[in-house]
Design a protein around this motif. Structure first.
Motif, short mmCIF file in Angstrom:
data_model
loop_
_atom_site.label_atom_id
_atom_site.label_comp_id
_atom_site.label_asym_id
_atom_site.label_seq_id
_atom_site.Cartn_x
_atom_site.Cartn_y
_atom_site.Cartn_z
N GLN A 234 -3.22 -9.86 -27.31
CA GLN A 234 -1.64 -9.34 -27.51
C GLN A 234 -1.43 -7.99 -27.16
O GLN A 234 -0.35 -7.83 -26.69
CB GLN A 234 -1.47 -9.82 -28.98
CG GLN A 234 0.05 -9.68 -29.34
CD GLN A 234 0.17 -9.84 -30.85
OE1 GLN A 234 -0.79 -9.89 -31.83
NE2 GLN A 234 1.39 -9.58 -31.37
N LEU A 235 -2.30 -7.14 -27.60
CA LEU A 235 -2.16 -5.65 -27.20
C LEU A 235 -2.01 -5.78 -25.58
O LEU A 235 -1.07 -4.94 -25.16
CB LEU A 235 -3.21 -4.76 -27.61
CG LEU A 235 -3.10 -3.42 -27.26
CD1 LEU A 235 -2.10 -2.55 -27.64
CD2 LEU A 235 -4.24 -2.63 -27.86
N GLU A 236 -2.65 -6.27 -24.99
CA GLU A 236 -2.59 -6.48 -23.44
C GLU A 236 -1.30 -6.71 -22.99
O GLU A 236 -0.68 -6.15 -22.04
CB GLU A 236 -3.61 -7.38 -22.88
CG GLU A 236 -3.52 -7.56 -21.32
CD GLU A 236 -3.97 -8.74 -21.03
OE1 GLU A 236 -4.24 -9.73 -21.84
OE2 GLU A 236 -4.00 -9.04 -19.66
N GLN A 237 -1.03 -7.89 -23.61
CA GLN A 237 0.38 -8.53 -23.31
C GLN A 237 1.48 -7.63 -23.52
O GLN A 237 2.62 -7.47 -22.73
CB GLN A 237 0.67 -9.99 -23.93
CG GLN A 237 -0.44 -10.88 -23.33
CD GLN A 237 -0.37 -12.17 -24.00
OE1 GLN A 237 -0.25 -12.14 -25.26
NE2 GLN A 237 -1.56 -12.92 -23.45
N LEU A 238 1.42 -6.94 -24.86
CA LEU A 238 2.70 -5.86 -25.08
C LEU A 238 2.57 -4.65 -23.85
O LEU A 238 3.80 -4.23 -23.78
CB LEU A 238 2.30 -5.28 -26.66
CG LEU A 238 2.34 -6.24 -27.65
CD1 LEU A 238 1.96 -5.68 -28.92
CD2 LEU A 238 4.03 -6.80 -27.95
N CYS A 239 1.49 -4.21 -23.72
CA CYS A 239 1.40 -3.24 -22.77
C CYS A 239 1.96 -3.74 -21.49
O CYS A 239 2.83 -3.05 -20.57
CB CYS A 239 -0.14 -2.84 -22.40
SG CYS A 239 -0.79 -2.01 -23.75
N CYS A 240 1.60 -5.01 -20.83
CA CYS A 240 2.13 -5.31 -19.73
C CYS A 240 3.60 -5.76 -19.68
O CYS A 240 4.34 -5.61 -18.69
CB CYS A 240 1.48 -6.66 -19.43
SG CYS A 240 -0.14 -6.45 -18.92
N ALA A 241 4.17 -6.07 -20.93
CA ALA A 241 5.50 -6.41 -21.00
C ALA A 241 6.38 -5.18 -21.23
O ALA A 241 7.61 -4.93 -21.38
CB ALA A 241 5.90 -7.32 -22.44
N GLY A 242 5.78 -3.85 -21.44
CA GLY A 242 6.34 -2.72 -21.73
C GLY A 242 6.96 -2.56 -23.24
O GLY A 242 7.72 -1.72 -23.51
N SER A 243 6.46 -3.23 -24.11
CA SER A 243 6.64 -3.21 -25.33
C SER A 243 5.92 -2.18 -26.21
O SER A 243 4.96 -2.41 -27.10
CB SER A 243 6.60 -4.55 -26.13
OG SER A 243 7.31 -5.64 -25.54
N TRP A 244 5.98 -0.91 -25.86
CA TRP A 244 5.23 0.16 -26.33
C TRP A 244 5.27 0.38 -27.68
O TRP A 244 4.24 0.96 -28.32
CB TRP A 244 5.53 1.58 -25.33
CG TRP A 244 5.28 1.22 -24.22
CD1 TRP A 244 6.25 0.96 -23.15
CD2 TRP A 244 4.07 0.88 -23.04
NE1 TRP A 244 5.66 0.64 -21.92
CE2 TRP A 244 4.19 0.70 -21.99
CE3 TRP A 244 2.66 0.84 -23.56
CZ2 TRP A 244 3.25 0.49 -20.74
CZ3 TRP A 244 1.69 0.64 -22.73
CH2 TRP A 244 1.99 0.50 -21.23
#
Lengths: 306, 306, 306, 306
Positions: free
Chosen positions: B231-241
């Motif tokens: 999930q952390l990876e996906q947040l990073c990839c989505a720009g949800s910093w």
């Protein structure tokens, strides 16, 4: 190594000098057993107490399990019966070490030299190290010698661990290559009533180790300058300290050159100059550059050895 | 990893999260293949990019050569075909690494993760390391990923060595477990025109690695908290910093607990709490004490994971 | 320290034992000069070669410039004229060191003991260190003694730097507290034709230093056990090596206790037990805990000193 | 730094970028106050949050007590009133630090940046460090900022010590120059309910520090490239992470060049190229060699800054 009295009867008298044999490889990277055996013939006139195989200078981490055993077998056959064969049996795992120890004993090793496991150094607590060595010592058919070599393992076997293990009946000594002479003196002092002997792990601090009570030395430099290293031992044992000092001084730079400065490639190069078979190293160890060879030679010539 | 353009076509797209699989042992110290396979079934719902076998957390230095290969074979069979299998093939010698790489490729590894040789660290110059990795890369039938893990090896693969090797067509990335984020940023920056990807070696600096341009992470903690790490990876990839930061914060203490603080024994204990099969460690790794188990658990509960 | 012959005439004969004087503070943290002076009276029967002020054990980094000078002045007045006063004059900057050296010489110091600057250790190259010491030596009205204490400075004065500086006519020796006995032997060997003397920086390796050719020792433990340390010196000088070894052995644990294990607070506590004035330390040094005091005492009692 | 709520009202809002001012010396080694003041004029258009005097880059260990105070006084007068002045007040002793803090506050410092004492690092336990900082914080008329810079002190202020001290009402932040981004994230996470702010101690990990929640940075490189470093801050605060990454990448090599690679001499040389007054260093810091100057310049040109 629990013993009873002020003058313990040693189960295995380790006193003396041992070269940690280099393993010559062919240019193709195969173990060159015949050159290894020839080295043993060339060493026959030198009053070594015995030989170490698969200390660090034997490049043991680069040998297969089969090669490790074959080296022990060949050296045992090629060396005199009355000399001691100390074999490096250490592996990272306790079970691997136990198995290797049993097999090397079977090939004729007189004692097992067991390097500290180190890969998971963050987990190598005193408790873990004590557990490891006790398991090995209990399973081993031959006496165990501890081996602490922080320059390679980044882990010094803690003093309190050594003192605890020294009480085990099948742990009879330590090769200490760290060179902390205060610690070496302390180990001698605190194990004086145990069947436990301290061996200096390098010729650079051999005289100092003798004066504080060490029993001998396992010295890379003895591969190259075996006679002078044994002479230093004899001067120490005879109490000829002034001569010992003069000789020790001349050995320091050559010793540094074949250990910390130029490593196993330096050791093997120097062996060639003295008519011994250094042979090739296995990769990733690289041969010395020309400039390094010159500096290495200078460390021998400036001290009168070449 | 020489490539031509600003948007290189990656030979092997490494982006994503990989758990470096723990190797469960039985109480007798045998590899427990069935529990290992069960872990893979339990991971099936987690969007990992693939799996690493025989990273440090797999206790690879404690496995025989045969076991190392069998683990690769079993994991390859048990895991989905579309996921990547990165296999730790590193040995101390170049020839050993080459042989292990060939054999693991034969068992189905997609890429070889090659840890730095380290025993003779004094001789592991940049030249020696470059020579080693080039030999391996040239001989390898599968792409090579560098692996720098100074906490275990006491040797950080020097930045200039990484940059030099990144140009080799069969070297496609690095797992950097040192955690020096300045260096990770520099590696990304200087290899932007190469076919070379940087993977964070721990969940503790995963967010920071993404922000400086890493492609993914090989994270011990993903063995335990696989979904949150993904999930952390996906947040990073989505720009949800902002969400990424909050999640990263909650992962730091659990991550430290299963790596530097309690090591593989801590990792395996934590796996059990989450319904996974940690199993026993091989000696000399010791199980945690009760006090350590309590502290480990506290590191998970205080961050809301238990 | 350029000299001409095999038996150089020493400009300053440093042979012997020196305690690096502790600086007693009052409970309010003021320098307790009267207790310092009383310690000198208490030492009057011990055959020290002289005294060191503001070695590490004098807590010099905690003294103001004024206090540093006043300590030198008081000690000079309180001690016998025929003994040597070596004063720690080192500061981080070259200009500060030069000024401090001049002022301490003015207060009666016989030689300046100059610790390596260390704050910018990344910039303390061999060239920088050579430049620093040469500037100091050229400006100094008194002979200069190098001081290498890596446990405090995290910087060992490199061997080649020492050898280069040994040729300077106003650099007459080194206090080596690192304890690397191979290096100490090498320094003696390579400076045998110079006016340069090597002093052991700790009692733990005093015997070993004598056997390899050191001229004496500056030993924290001499603050506490001054007579036994001097007796060890005399046994070494007389060639009574067996007695020397037995005595050295009994000094190792007390020495570790007042240096690496319990530091200056341990040293001062032990002084009190022997009727000397340790006094308080300055913060941030903390007094020992009760458990530490017990362990410290045990290190003395178990070796027969209490 | 005890606070009550999720959005604490900061006693002192530290957010932003600070150059740790270099101290220009004349060729004779005197502090060149006029050039220092001119630098402040040259910085007037850059949106710094304030200035640091006598961080490591100010060569504070080479200044006399008088010079240290005079630098504070001059900088305070030359800089805008609305900017913050953080002054390095750390000394080895607690009493010295307390006195220096009071005097620098008197000269106009807004906060005290207190480096860890380190000479007796073996005695600098968590208890000793906590005691030191609490004494300083309680005596200080201005807020205290912790300063951990292990590259110089060989001592990282332990995480648990930082977390304990963060609760003190007069300790408001930390400058962390160690660069361990996992730890920086953890410090932010665990102090989120305190009046405590984390400042990155170097531009190399500034972006990564912002993403994990740091409040700003004290960056040597800001002496040279003040505008780009402030621009990086603004991109981070605006959430323009892609631009921030591209800019961060271009700053890494110049940053390494003026810190770990070439130190203060490199920083001062680079300042000259950008029209600022670097001036001379004090000995034992040496000027760069010609080859070093070329390499330094290359680190700026290859990233488009010159």
């Amino acid at each position: 190594a629990g013993a009873s009295a002020a003058t313990p009867s040693r189960r295995l008298d380790l006193r003396g000098i041992y070269p940690p044999l280099a393993t010559p490889f062919t240019s193709q990277g195969e173990v060159d057993y015949s050159r290894l055996e020839e080295n043993l013939r060339l060493y026959s006139g030198i009053p070594f107490r015995g030989f170490v195989v698969q200390g660090s200078n034997g490049e043991f981490p680069y040998l297969t399990q089969q090669e490790r055993l074959e080296v022990v077998r060949r050296v045992r056959q090629a060396m005199p019966k009355d000399k001691l064969l100390l074999a490096g049996t250490g592996c990272e795992s306790t079970r691997g070490t136990i198995e290797m120890t049993a097999q090397m004993a079977d090939k004729g090793a007189d004692a097992a030299l067991v390097v500290t496991p180190c890969y998971f150094r963050g987990s190598m607590t005193s408790a873990a190290l004590i557990h490891h060595y006790k398991q090995v010592a209990e399973a081993s058919p031959i006496p165990v010698i501890l081996y602490s070599v922080p320059a390679n393992t980044n882990l010094e076997l803690p003093t309190d661990v050594v003192l605890s293990l020294a009480q085990h009946p099948n742990i009879v000594g330590i090769k200490d290559s760290g060179g902390n002479i205060t610690r070496i003196g302390l180990l001698v002092h605190k194990t004086q009533h145990e069947d436990f002997q301290v061996l200096a792990g390098s010729a650079g601090f051999l005289l100092a180790s003798y004066i504080v009570g060490a029993a001998g030395g396992i010295c890379a430099l003895a591969n190259v300058l075996g006679s002078p290293v044994c002479q230093l031992e004899q001067l120490c044992c005879a109490g000829s300290w002034d001569e010992a000092r003069a000789l020790q001084h001349r050995l320091i730079e050559p010793n540094i050159a074949v250990t910390s400065k130029f490593g196993v490639p330096g050791l093997k190069q120097a062996m060639e100059w003295f008519g011994l078979n250094g042979g090739f190293c296995r990769s990733p160890l690289l041969p010395l550059s020309e400039a390094q060879v010159r500096e290495l030679r200078q460390d021998f010539t400036s001290n009168g050895w070449l």
